[in-house]
Write an enzyme that holds these catalytic residues in place. Structure first.
Site, PDB file in Angstrom:
ATOM      1  N   GLY A 156       6.465  56.474  -2.365  1.00 49.07           N
ATOM      2  CA  GLY A 156       7.344  55.311  -2.540  1.00 49.07           C
ATOM      3  C   GLY A 156       8.332  55.280  -1.386  1.00 49.07           C
ATOM      4  O   GLY A 156       8.091  55.848  -0.321  1.00 49.07           O
ATOM      5  N   ILE A 158      11.227  56.766  -0.914  1.00 49.72           N
ATOM      6  CA  ILE A 158      11.767  58.057  -0.443  1.00 49.72           C
ATOM      7  C   ILE A 158      10.677  58.837   0.290  1.00 49.72           C
ATOM      8  O   ILE A 158      10.921  59.414   1.353  1.00 49.72           O
ATOM      9  CB  ILE A 158      12.358  58.864  -1.621  1.00 49.72           C
ATOM     10  CG1 ILE A 158      13.502  58.083  -2.276  1.00 49.72           C
ATOM     11  CG2 ILE A 158      12.861  60.233  -1.141  1.00 49.72           C
ATOM     12  CD1 ILE A 158      14.009  58.663  -3.585  1.00 49.72           C
ATOM     13  N   ARG A 179      -0.754  57.249  -6.050  1.00 49.75           N
ATOM     14  CA  ARG A 179      -1.683  56.592  -6.974  1.00 49.75           C
ATOM     15  C   ARG A 179      -2.558  55.590  -6.220  1.00 49.75           C
ATOM     16  O   ARG A 179      -3.756  55.523  -6.423  1.00 49.75           O
ATOM     17  CB  ARG A 179      -0.899  55.851  -8.074  1.00 49.75           C
ATOM     18  CG  ARG A 179      -0.605  56.736  -9.272  1.00 49.75           C
ATOM     19  CD  ARG A 179       0.293  56.044 -10.247  1.00 49.75           C
ATOM     20  NE  ARG A 179       1.565  55.693  -9.610  1.00 49.75           N
ATOM     21  CZ  ARG A 179       2.639  55.270 -10.260  1.00 49.75           C
ATOM     22  NH1 ARG A 179       2.592  55.129 -11.565  1.00 49.75           N
ATOM     23  NH2 ARG A 179       3.745  54.989  -9.629  1.00 49.75           N
ATOM     24  N   THR A 180      -1.915  54.802  -5.330  1.00 51.56           N
ATOM     25  CA  THR A 180      -2.689  53.878  -4.495  1.00 51.56           C
ATOM     26  C   THR A 180      -2.287  54.065  -3.036  1.00 51.56           C
ATOM     27  O   THR A 180      -1.101  54.254  -2.759  1.00 51.56           O
ATOM     28  CB  THR A 180      -2.414  52.398  -4.882  1.00 51.56           C
ATOM     29  OG1 THR A 180      -1.010  52.262  -5.093  1.00 51.56           O
ATOM     30  CG2 THR A 180      -3.150  51.978  -6.119  1.00 51.56           C
ATOM     31  N   ILE A 238      12.007  67.344  -5.034  1.00 47.60           N
ATOM     32  CA  ILE A 238      13.264  66.599  -5.179  1.00 47.60           C
ATOM     33  C   ILE A 238      13.038  65.435  -6.149  1.00 47.60           C
ATOM     34  O   ILE A 238      13.837  64.499  -6.184  1.00 47.60           O
ATOM     35  CB  ILE A 238      13.795  66.060  -3.828  1.00 47.60           C
ATOM     36  CG1 ILE A 238      12.725  65.212  -3.112  1.00 47.60           C
ATOM     37  CG2 ILE A 238      14.297  67.187  -2.949  1.00 47.60           C
ATOM     38  CD1 ILE A 238      13.283  64.375  -1.970  1.00 47.60           C
ATOM     39  N   ALA A 239      11.933  65.492  -6.919  1.00 44.79           N
ATOM     40  CA  ALA A 239      11.584  64.353  -7.774  1.00 44.79           C
ATOM     41  C   ALA A 239      12.157  64.527  -9.178  1.00 44.79           C
ATOM     42  O   ALA A 239      13.248  64.032  -9.486  1.00 44.79           O
ATOM     43  CB  ALA A 239      10.085  64.184  -7.792  1.00 44.79           C
ATOM     44  N   ARG A 240      11.454  65.244 -10.018  1.00 46.93           N
ATOM     45  CA  ARG A 240      11.904  65.505 -11.379  1.00 46.93           C
ATOM     46  C   ARG A 240      11.349  66.843 -11.832  1.00 46.93           C
ATOM     47  O   ARG A 240      10.232  67.222 -11.449  1.00 46.93           O
ATOM     48  CB  ARG A 240      11.374  64.439 -12.352  1.00 46.93           C
ATOM     49  CG  ARG A 240      12.182  63.161 -12.418  1.00 46.93           C
ATOM     50  CD  ARG A 240      13.552  63.366 -13.063  1.00 46.93           C
ATOM     51  NE  ARG A 240      14.334  62.139 -13.083  1.00 46.93           N
ATOM     52  CZ  ARG A 240      15.113  61.708 -12.094  1.00 46.93           C
ATOM     53  NH1 ARG A 240      15.229  62.414 -10.983  1.00 46.93           N
ATOM     54  NH2 ARG A 240      15.799  60.587 -12.218  1.00 46.93           N
ATOM     55  N   GLU A 269      16.452  71.414 -16.951  1.00 42.56           N
ATOM     56  CA  GLU A 269      17.792  71.457 -16.364  1.00 42.56           C
ATOM     57  C   GLU A 269      18.861  70.964 -17.338  1.00 42.56           C
ATOM     58  O   GLU A 269      18.566  70.112 -18.170  1.00 42.56           O
ATOM     59  CB  GLU A 269      17.829  70.663 -15.042  1.00 42.56           C
ATOM     60  CG  GLU A 269      17.505  69.191 -15.163  1.00 42.56           C
ATOM     61  CD  GLU A 269      17.457  68.512 -13.791  1.00 42.56           C
ATOM     62  OE1 GLU A 269      16.619  68.861 -12.953  1.00 42.56           O
ATOM     63  OE2 GLU A 269      18.279  67.611 -13.587  1.00 42.56           O
ATOM     64  N   HIS A 287      20.360  69.460  -8.619  1.00 38.98           N
ATOM     65  CA  HIS A 287      20.078  68.016  -8.683  1.00 38.98           C
ATOM     66  C   HIS A 287      21.084  67.209  -7.851  1.00 38.98           C
ATOM     67  O   HIS A 287      21.793  66.346  -8.383  1.00 38.98           O
ATOM     68  CB  HIS A 287      20.072  67.541 -10.146  1.00 38.98           C
ATOM     69  CG  HIS A 287      19.241  66.302 -10.367  1.00 38.98           C
ATOM     70  ND1 HIS A 287      18.454  66.106 -11.480  1.00 38.98           N
ATOM     71  CD2 HIS A 287      19.076  65.195  -9.607  1.00 38.98           C
ATOM     72  CE1 HIS A 287      17.862  64.922 -11.397  1.00 38.98           C
ATOM     73  NE2 HIS A 287      18.230  64.354 -10.262  1.00 38.98           N
ATOM     74  N   ILE A 288      21.117  67.503  -6.555  1.00 41.96           N
ATOM     75  CA  ILE A 288      22.117  66.856  -5.686  1.00 41.96           C
ATOM     76  C   ILE A 288      21.486  66.058  -4.537  1.00 41.96           C
ATOM     77  O   ILE A 288      22.173  65.733  -3.574  1.00 41.96           O
ATOM     78  CB  ILE A 288      23.095  67.902  -5.095  1.00 41.96           C
ATOM     79  CG1 ILE A 288      22.338  69.006  -4.318  1.00 41.96           C
ATOM     80  CG2 ILE A 288      23.983  68.500  -6.176  1.00 41.96           C
ATOM     81  CD1 ILE A 288      23.227  69.853  -3.419  1.00 41.96           C
TER      82      ILE A 288
END
Ligand code: 8YV
Length: 325
Positions: A156, A158, A179-180, A238-240, A269, A287-288
């Site tokens: 995406g 980022i 995904r695509t 750095i995503a989730r 977290e 998470h910064i």
């Protein structure tokens, strides 16, 4: 006329609270208390809108006790805290904060990559502990970043920002999985090449994760994927949390199946897997990735703008679901 009532779930910039107070009856949280769910619900029950920092799950149970709620404005680009289907069915608008954090977050992806691959945290701890006696040829010798192959999973905004940094700034060969595949023009701009996930894991010197968290992306990286990576490789998330199986990663780092990791997000977290805490070849941050003053202020203002535009009847600026009246 009665002003809509807004709850701001966590402390945010006072000037943004002040701006919101000009439009709404605001209940803020300047002491930044992390409310329990019942405490939050007690405050939200009579509110029309919520400014959330993205950690509160918005689902049918919550909406059932907050019948007035019409909009939840996340101060985050990620919105995996939203049950989108339930919100749409209940006519609750969800919004996020895209674009304003893209470059800052991409910068941080590189900060973690460099810190992990070049062993910056580990070296600093060693120095501070007074262990540095003399120069050594292999002291904290890490992996090359410039000129290496960068694998990005999730392409995406980022991911694209990271690709451009890698290709233009560090002369890296950039491969990605998504995904695509991207439009050819965007691919060319990022100087990135689409590959399958397995190929990416096998060929990348460094793997960066920038994909949204969904049921499908849960444990995108687990033991089988780590086994495909190079023993010299770095993994950066750095995503989730939840995209990586933290226990499997700790095992891979301990056994040197991969060389290093940089993590800004964690499965549970703010708790961090104890096995990760025990390792030196992983850089851990709380998470910064979007945390510069400028960007966090822009995020707070965009969340506020969404609330203001929505209640003024102009429609949310950055909606993530389509709500019909
Ligand atoms: C936020 C993030 O700071 O935007 C996101 O999705 O992960 C971070 O930028 C965090 O979610 C708290 O709002």
């Amino acid at each position: 006329m009665h002003k809509p009532r807004i709850l701001i779930a966590r402390a945010i910039f006072p000037e943004v609270v002040e701006r919101l107070s000009q439009h709404f009856e605001v209940e803020a949280n300047p002491q930044d208390v992390v409310w329990t769910l019942p405490e939050l619900l007690a405050r939200l029950a009579d509110k029309d809108g919520l400014l959330s920092t993205g950690s509160q799950r918005i689902d049918s149970e919550l909406m059932a006790v907050c019948p007035r709620l019409k909009i939840v404005a996340n101060m985050a680009v990620g919105y995996n805290n939203f049950d989108i289907e339930a919100m749409t069915a209940a006519g609750v608008q969800g919004t996020n904060t895209p674009d304003v954090l893209t470059e800052t977050t991409a910068d941080f992806g590189f900060a973690l990559l460099l810190a992990a691959a070049r062993r910056v945290s580990e070296a600093e701890h060693y120095l501070r502990a007074g262990q540095w006696q003399s120069w050594r040829y292999d002291l904290f010798a890490g992996a090359e970043v410039h000129g290496s192959t960068l694998g990005i999973i999730g392409m995406g905004r980022i991911g694209q920002g990271i690709a451009q940094r890698g290709a233009l700034g560090f002369g890296m060969e950039v491969i990605y999985h998504n995904r695509t595949p991207l439009e050819p023009a965007v691919e060319a701009q990022c100087q990135a090449r689409y590959v399958g996930k397995e190929m990416l894991l096998r060929s990348a010197d460094h793997v960066l994760l920038v994909l949204p968290y969904t049921a499908e992306s849960h444990h995108t990286i687990g033991a089988p994927e780590l086994a495909l990576m190079k023993p010299t490789a770095t993994l950066v998330n750095i995503a989730r949390g939840g995209i990586v199986d933290d226990a499997a990663l700790a095992h891979a780092l301990r056994t040197r199946q991969i060389a290093a990791a940089g993590l800004d997000v964690f499965e549970d977290e703010p708790a961090v897997h104890p096995d990760l805490l025990a390792l030196t070849n992983v850089v851990l941050t709380p998470h910064i990735a979007s945390a510069t003053v400028t960007t966090r202020l822009a995020m707070a203002n965009l969340a506020a703008d969404n609330l203001i535009a929505f209640f003024a009847g102009r429609g949310a600026l950055t909606p993530v679901n389509r709500v019909v009246d």
